[in-house]
Design a protein around this motif. Structure first.
Motif, PDB file in Angstrom:
ATOM      1  N   TYR A 153       0.818  -1.223  -0.192  1.00 33.17           N
ATOM      2  CA  TYR A 153      -0.184  -0.016  -0.040  1.00 33.17           C
ATOM      3  C   TYR A 153       0.879   1.332   0.024  1.00 33.17           C
ATOM      4  N   VAL A 154       1.896   1.160   0.692  1.00 29.25           N
ATOM      5  CA  VAL A 154       2.653   2.479   1.028  1.00 29.25           C
ATOM      6  C   VAL A 154       3.639   2.734  -0.197  1.00 29.25           C
ATOM      7  N   THR A 155       4.052   1.595  -0.753  1.00 27.33           N
ATOM      8  CA  THR A 155       5.172   1.773  -1.665  1.00 27.33           C
ATOM      9  C   THR A 155       4.408   1.659  -3.216  1.00 27.33           C
ATOM     10  N   GLY A 156       3.295   0.969  -3.221  1.00 28.28           N
ATOM     11  CA  GLY A 156       2.852   0.649  -4.624  1.00 28.28           C
ATOM     12  C   GLY A 156       3.542  -0.482  -5.421  1.00 28.28           C
ATOM     13  N   LEU A 157       4.328  -1.027  -4.554  1.00 35.35           N
ATOM     14  CA  LEU A 157       5.403  -2.221  -5.322  1.00 35.35           C
ATOM     15  C   LEU A 157       4.674  -3.639  -4.866  1.00 35.35           C
ATOM     16  N   SER A 158       4.724  -4.343  -5.963  1.00 31.06           N
ATOM     17  CA  SER A 158       4.173  -5.768  -5.950  1.00 31.06           C
ATOM     18  C   SER A 158       5.385  -6.934  -5.461  1.00 31.06           C
ATOM     19  N   LEU A 159       5.286  -7.975  -4.975  1.00 31.54           N
ATOM     20  CA  LEU A 159       6.432  -8.919  -4.794  1.00 31.54           C
ATOM     21  C   LEU A 159       6.446  -9.476  -6.068  1.00 31.54           C
ATOM     22  N   GLU A 160       7.833  -9.956  -6.468  1.00 32.66           N
ATOM     23  CA  GLU A 160       8.135 -10.582  -7.644  1.00 32.66           C
ATOM     24  C   GLU A 160       8.664 -12.035  -7.324  1.00 32.66           C
ATOM     25  N   ARG A 161       9.573 -12.076  -6.092  1.00 32.72           N
ATOM     26  CA  ARG A 161      10.072 -13.192  -5.677  1.00 32.72           C
ATOM     27  C   ARG A 161      10.359 -13.181  -4.379  1.00 32.72           C
ATOM     28  N   MET A 162      10.437 -14.273  -3.635  1.00 31.00           N
ATOM     29  CA  MET A 162      10.407 -14.793  -2.239  1.00 31.00           C
ATOM     30  C   MET A 162      11.352 -15.828  -1.818  1.00 31.00           C
ATOM     31  N   CYS A 163      11.903 -15.712  -0.864  1.00 34.65           N
ATOM     32  CA  CYS A 163      12.432 -16.996  -0.367  1.00 34.65           C
ATOM     33  C   CYS A 163      11.864 -16.996   1.063  1.00 34.65           C
ATOM     34  N   ALA A 164      10.962 -17.865   1.552  1.00 33.45           N
ATOM     35  CA  ALA A 164      10.524 -17.904   3.063  1.00 33.45           C
ATOM     36  C   ALA A 164      10.900 -19.187   3.789  1.00 33.45           C
ATOM     37  N   ASP A 165      11.250 -18.797   5.173  1.00 32.28           N
ATOM     38  CA  ASP A 165      11.202 -19.463   6.132  1.00 32.28           C
ATOM     39  C   ASP A 165      10.086 -19.654   7.221  1.00 32.28           C
ATOM     40  N   VAL A 166       9.052 -20.666   6.942  1.00 31.31           N
ATOM     41  CA  VAL A 166       7.591 -20.706   7.736  1.00 31.31           C
ATOM     42  C   VAL A 166       7.606 -21.782   8.591  1.00 31.31           C
ATOM     43  N   GLY A 167       7.379 -21.486   9.923  1.00 28.83           N
ATOM     44  CA  GLY A 167       7.442 -22.817  10.576  1.00 28.83           C
ATOM     45  C   GLY A 167       6.549 -22.709  11.820  1.00 28.83           C
ATOM     46  N   THR A 168       6.326 -23.761  12.760  1.00 21.93           N
ATOM     47  CA  THR A 168       5.666 -23.891  13.827  1.00 21.93           C
ATOM     48  C   THR A 168       6.804 -23.859  15.052  1.00 21.93           C
TER      49      THR A 168
END
Length: 369
Positions: free
Chosen positions: A189-204
């Motif tokens: 919302y603030v930057t007006g930029l959308s994501l193009e790529r990501m590398c995520a570490d998601v866990g419990t």
């Protein structure tokens, strides 16, 4: 929270509802709210059918159920021509999110998604500074949302909110859906930029919990802008410490939800310009921000008022829609069904990246008819 926000400006009146999956509790709540008993319904399907037949039927429905019901409830009302205000995440699957995008276009209704942090005046000022070029070319986005309330298994202790928010059948994702979508939307919302790529570490982290409660994501935004998204619900002692920092070639900005009345413009340490602190209520804020400022400078306004700014914008957008005229620009300033689909895509992409332990394509364009 939503009832307070909707009522704050006196531009919406609560006249009907289905308030619980229990018909008895729904009627009890309707009585507590002094509603006409004929307009307190046992189910949302009954409500949609009955209100569609009334000459004085509702204009808009507010959906504040657990996440797994959002799609079915929204679809039911959209298909009958009602406008919709819906809590986030919009749905638990991307297929359902895209279905709502198409239905909103086909039925030509207004759909507001309550990413309420976009309602804060200083968040809107941050966006205005980016649009004005005050930061120069953007280089880095850092957004974080640490909470600590799920640092232990409250769901095993009978806590109602924790019970459904950590149930994959009711919530879908955990921290990614609950607060990760807020962080992702705030940056976009603030930057007006959308994501193009990501590398995520998601866990419990908390043993025995069936949904994620912590995530760290390296991101690339449009134009090669680097990003970092951190969300956590197991950060002991944290409350709702949502924070956004954006850095450009000329300056940066820093905003925290727990101190929402101040926005810092960070100037180059090698330059001569001093840092600037923006506070709400001042005439120096951008013209696009002024309609959302409710109190004079020095008087606090916060979470409910940010919610109310979305409800007020949606109310004016709906009124303009019904009158067949274009709404004022500020009345179009709220998250839409397309924002909802982008948020669900963000969740699914982060989970995919984490499972693969790799960078993945995160680009996405929500569908339209």
């Amino acid at each position: 929270m939503h009832r307070s926000a909707a009522a704050l400006d006196g531009e919406m009146n609560l006249v009907a509802g289905a308030f619980s999956s229990s018909p008895e509790k729904s009627r009890e709540q309707g009585d507590n709210l002094h509603l006409d008993p004929d307009r307190v319904y046992d189910t949302y399907e009954e409500m949609a059918d009955a209100e569609a037949e009334r000459p004085d039927g509702i204009d808009v429905v507010s959906i504040v159920t657990p996440n797994f019901l959002h799609h079915d409830v929204a679809r039911t009302f959209i298909d009958r021509g009602f406008h919709v205000i819906c809590d986030k995440p919009m749905t638990t699957t991307l297929e359902d999110a895209e279905d709502l995008c198409r239905r909103v276009d086909e039925q030509d209704v207004v759909f507001c998604l309550t990413h309420n942090y976009a309602g804060y005046p200083l968040v809107k000022q941050a966006r205005a500074l980016v649009e004005q070029g005050r930061l120069g070319a953007l280089r880095k986005i850092v957004v974080e949302y640490p909470q600590g309330w799920l640092n232990r298994r409250l769901e095993a202790e009978g806590n109602k909110q924790a019970s459904w928010r950590t149930d994959p059948d009711k919530a879908g994702a955990g921290a990614l859906g609950d607060i990760g979508t807020h962080a992702e939307h705030l940056a976009r919302y603030v930057t007006g930029l959308s994501l193009e790529r990501m590398c995520a570490d998601v866990g419990t982290v908390v043993e025995g919990r069936p949904v994620d409660d912590d995530a760290s994501i390296l991101a690339r935004y449009e134009g090669g802008v680097r990003g970092l998204i951190h969300v956590s619900q197991i950060s002991a002692g944290e409350e709702n410490n949502l924070r956004l920092r954006v850095y450009g070639t000329e300056a940066g900005l820093d905003w925290r939800q727990e101190d929402p009345h101040r926005l810092t413009l960070l100037t180059d340490i090698n330059g001569e310009a001093p840092q600037q602190i923006y506070s709400h209520g001042r005439a120096s804020l951008a013209d696009s921000v002024q309609p959302f400022v409710r109190t004079p400078q020095g008087h606090p306004e916060g979470f409910i008022e940010a919610f109310a700014n979305l409800y007020r914008s949606a109310a004016h957008a709906i009124a303009a829609h019904e009158a067949g005229v274009e709404p004022e620009p500020w009345a179009r300033d709220f998250p839409t069904v397309q924002d909802g689909a982008a948020g669900v895509h963000f969740i699914e992409t982060a989970l995919e990246s984490s499972e693969q332990e790799a960078w993945v394509d995160a680009s996405y364009t929500p569908p339209r008819t």
